[in-house]
Design a protein around this motif. Sequence first.
Motif, PDB file in Angstrom:
ATOM      1  N   GLU A 161      44.562  42.341  46.284  1.00  0.00           N
ATOM      2  CA  GLU A 161      44.385  42.273  44.839  1.00  0.00           C
ATOM      3  C   GLU A 161      42.895  42.205  44.493  1.00  0.00           C
ATOM      4  OE1 GLU A 161      45.857  39.622  40.975  1.00  0.00           O
ATOM      5  OE2 GLU A 161      46.223  38.903  43.025  1.00  0.00           O
ATOM      6  N   ASN A 162      42.486  43.001  43.503  1.00  0.00           N
ATOM      7  CA  ASN A 162      41.074  43.033  43.120  1.00  0.00           C
ATOM      8  C   ASN A 162      40.944  43.531  41.685  1.00  0.00           C
ATOM      9  OD1 ASN A 162      40.213  46.149  43.181  1.00  0.00           O
ATOM     10  ND2 ASN A 162      41.672  45.772  44.840  1.00  0.00           N
ATOM     11  N   ASP A 163      39.772  43.321  41.101  1.00  0.00           N
ATOM     12  CA  ASP A 163      39.532  43.683  39.703  1.00  0.00           C
ATOM     13  C   ASP A 163      39.206  45.153  39.516  1.00  0.00           C
ATOM     14  OD1 ASP A 163      39.951  41.057  38.978  1.00  0.00           O
ATOM     15  OD2 ASP A 163      37.825  40.513  39.148  1.00  0.00           O
ATOM     16  N   ARG A 164      38.894  45.857  40.606  1.00  0.00           N
ATOM     17  CA  ARG A 164      38.549  47.277  40.490  1.00  0.00           C
ATOM     18  C   ARG A 164      39.774  48.156  40.310  1.00  0.00           C
ATOM     19  NH1 ARG A 164      36.634  50.015  44.808  1.00  0.00           N
ATOM     20  NH2 ARG A 164      35.906  51.659  43.404  1.00  0.00           N
ATOM     21  N   CYS A 166      42.871  50.077  39.118  1.00  0.00           N
ATOM     22  CA  CYS A 166      43.344  50.508  37.801  1.00  0.00           C
ATOM     23  C   CYS A 166      44.825  50.826  37.887  1.00  0.00           C
ATOM     24  CB  CYS A 166      42.567  51.744  37.346  1.00  0.00           C
ATOM     25  SG  CYS A 166      43.145  52.423  35.776  1.00  0.00           S
TER      26      CYS A 166
END
Length: 649
Positions: free
Chosen positions: A162-165, A167
Motif C-alpha cells: 500500500e502506498n500513496d502513489r 492510482c
Amino acid sequence: MGYLNFDRKLLANLERSLGKEMIRTNRSGAYNSTTLVDCNTRKYHGQLVLPLPELGSDNYVLLSSLDETVIQHGAEFNLGLHKYGENNYSPNGHKYIREFDCEVISKTIYRVGGVILQKERMLVSFEPRVLIRYTLLEAHSATSLRFRPFLAFRSVNELAHENDRACADMQMVGNGGKVRMYPEFPELYLQFSKKVEYVHNPLWYKGIEYQKEQERGFEYKEDNLVPGYFELPMKKGESVVFAAGISEVNTRTLTTTWNKEMERRNARTDMYHTLRNSAAQFYKRIEDKCYLLAGYPWFGASAREEFFSVPSCTLGIGRPEYWEAIMDNTAVPEMKAFIAGDYHAVRLFGMDEPDAILWFLRALQNYGVYTSVEQMVEKYGQLILDIVDYLRKNNHPRMFLHNNNLLWVNGLERPATWMNACENGRPITPRTGYVVEINALWYNSLMLAAEVLRAQGNSNQADLMDYQAELCKKSFVETFWNGFYLDDYVVDSYHDKEVRPNQIWAVSLPYSPLDRNQQKAVVNICTKELLTPRGLRTISPKSGNYRPVYVGGQLERDRNFHNGPVWPFTIAAYADAYMRIYKNSGVGFIQRTLVGFEQEMSELCIGTLNELYDGNPPYKGHGGMSYAPSVAAVISMCNTLQKYKEENL
C-alpha cells in the motif's frame, strides 16, 4: 475423465491442490499462471504477466487475481481464494469447485447451490491479452456475477505494498474500464463481451501471502489494490468473455477471437501431445527475432538451454517452422556474429559460456538426425567447419585448445559449465581445467567436422580432422578414465573423482571417445548411483558432499543446487547411452522410466516438468515450474523409443 482432469476431492484438499500449478503462455513472453484452485502461491503468479521492455528486462504482474462472486436472491458466494497470516485462507472459494480440466485449455467447474458455472482461460497468441470465458451451465433463478480485479503493477521480482502513489481511478471504456496504478506503466484494460456495471470502491487487500516465496526464504507478503468491482447479469446457457490487456479491444469481437483461438489449440490426450504443447510454450517472438526461453516463470532466453532444447522442442515435435525461426533467423546469425567477434550483435544471453558453442554444434548435428545428413551438410556444413576452426585457433574468449587436443576452461572465478551456482560471486562447484562433458562434446564435434568434410568431397582434409579427433580421443581416455568411470574434471595433478552425471555424455553422443567396455562401465555406475525416476542425481549419495534436498534460504539452496538434486534434462543422454549399450533389450527399462515422468506431469506444474527435483524420495520438484531442457529431454526419450520400435517392426 480427461488426461489432465482433477476432481472435487483433490481440489478441496488445499494441502494437495495448492501444490499443483498451471501456466499458459502467448509465445511472445506473456503468461497466465496460478494454482488449480486460483490461489497464487508465488509472486510470479498472475492472471496477466507480461514483458514491458520500456520498464526493464523483467516480466511484470499487472492483474494478479480476478475474484468472481455469484449473486442469487441477494446472497453472495465468493469464488476467490487468498492466503493471509496464520494459515488463514479467504474467502474459501475452492469449496465450490467440482472439477478442473486442462486437456485443451484450463477449465474450472463451480457449483453454488443450483448454480453451475464454467470458467475457461486462454491467452491470445502473440498478443498480451488474457481471455476468460464464463458460461452459466445451470441456474434456476436470476443470477449475477461480480468481478473484483486485484492489481499489482510490479515486477515479478518485487512485491506490492500500500502506498500513496498508487492510482485507483477507473476510466470507462467499451463494456469495461481502464486503470493505470503508476504513470510509468501502460494502462490495463478490463473489458467484457456484454454490457457491465462498475462500482468504484477502492480498497487495499493487505498481507496476501505467497507460500512458495516463504519456503524459499524470500519476502512473501504483499498488498493488492482492488479499485472496485464489475457486475453483470447472466442467463442459463449464456457465455461472457472477459479480456485483460494493455490495449483496448472491440468487445464485439471477443467471442470471435475466443473461437479462433480455440481452433489453434491441440488436445493433451496423452504424454506426447502434452509434452508437445509444453514445448511450444517456450517460443518467444521479439520483433523479428524468435528465441526459445529456458523456462518459466523467471527465465529468459539463454544460449546453453536453447541449443540443448531446440532440436526436441521444434523438430522433435514436428514443428520445423520454429526451428527455422529460432535457429536460421536468429541463432545462426548471432553465432556467426559471435565467432566474428561482433559481440554487440549477440542478444542471446550466455553465448560466451564455454559449452554453449559446443551445444550449438550438437544442435546442428541433431538437425541431420531429424532430416538427413545431406541436408545438414548443405545447410550448415560450412558453419560447422568455421566453428571448429574458430575453436582450433583458440579464438574463444573463455576456452582454449591445448597441445593434447583437449579443451581447457577456467572455472575458478566464473562458472564454466551448467553447474553454475555461486557463493560470494565464486562457483560453488568449481569445475575447471579439462571438464569431462566439454571434451566429450569436443571429440564429437571434431568427428562431425570430419563427416562434413568427407560429404563435401574433401577427403584429405577429412583424414586430417580424423587424425586430430584420434589424438583427442587418446588424450580424453588418458585424462578422464580412472579404470572404473570418468573423472568429472582434471586440473594440473588433481582429478575430481566425484561420480557425477556429466560423464554420461561421453557415451550418449553419436561419436564416443570410449570403447564399449568403458561405455558400459559409465552407464552402469550412473544407473547404480545416480539414476532416479526423475533423471540423474548431480552427485552420488556416497559422496560426502551429497545434499539431496533443495530447501532453505538462497545460500543453502545454492549449495545444494548441483550436489544431490536431480536434473531431468540429464535423462535424454542417459536413455541414449543405455540404448547404445543394451539396444532392444533396453526398451522396456526406458519405457518404465518414462512412466515416472508421465506421472509427474500431473503432480506439480500440470502438463510440464520442473527444473529440478530432490535426490531422495519422494523426489519433490523445485525451481522453475516449467523448464525447457527437462521437457526437451523427455521428448528426446520418447523419440528414441519410437525409433527403436520402428526399426524392429
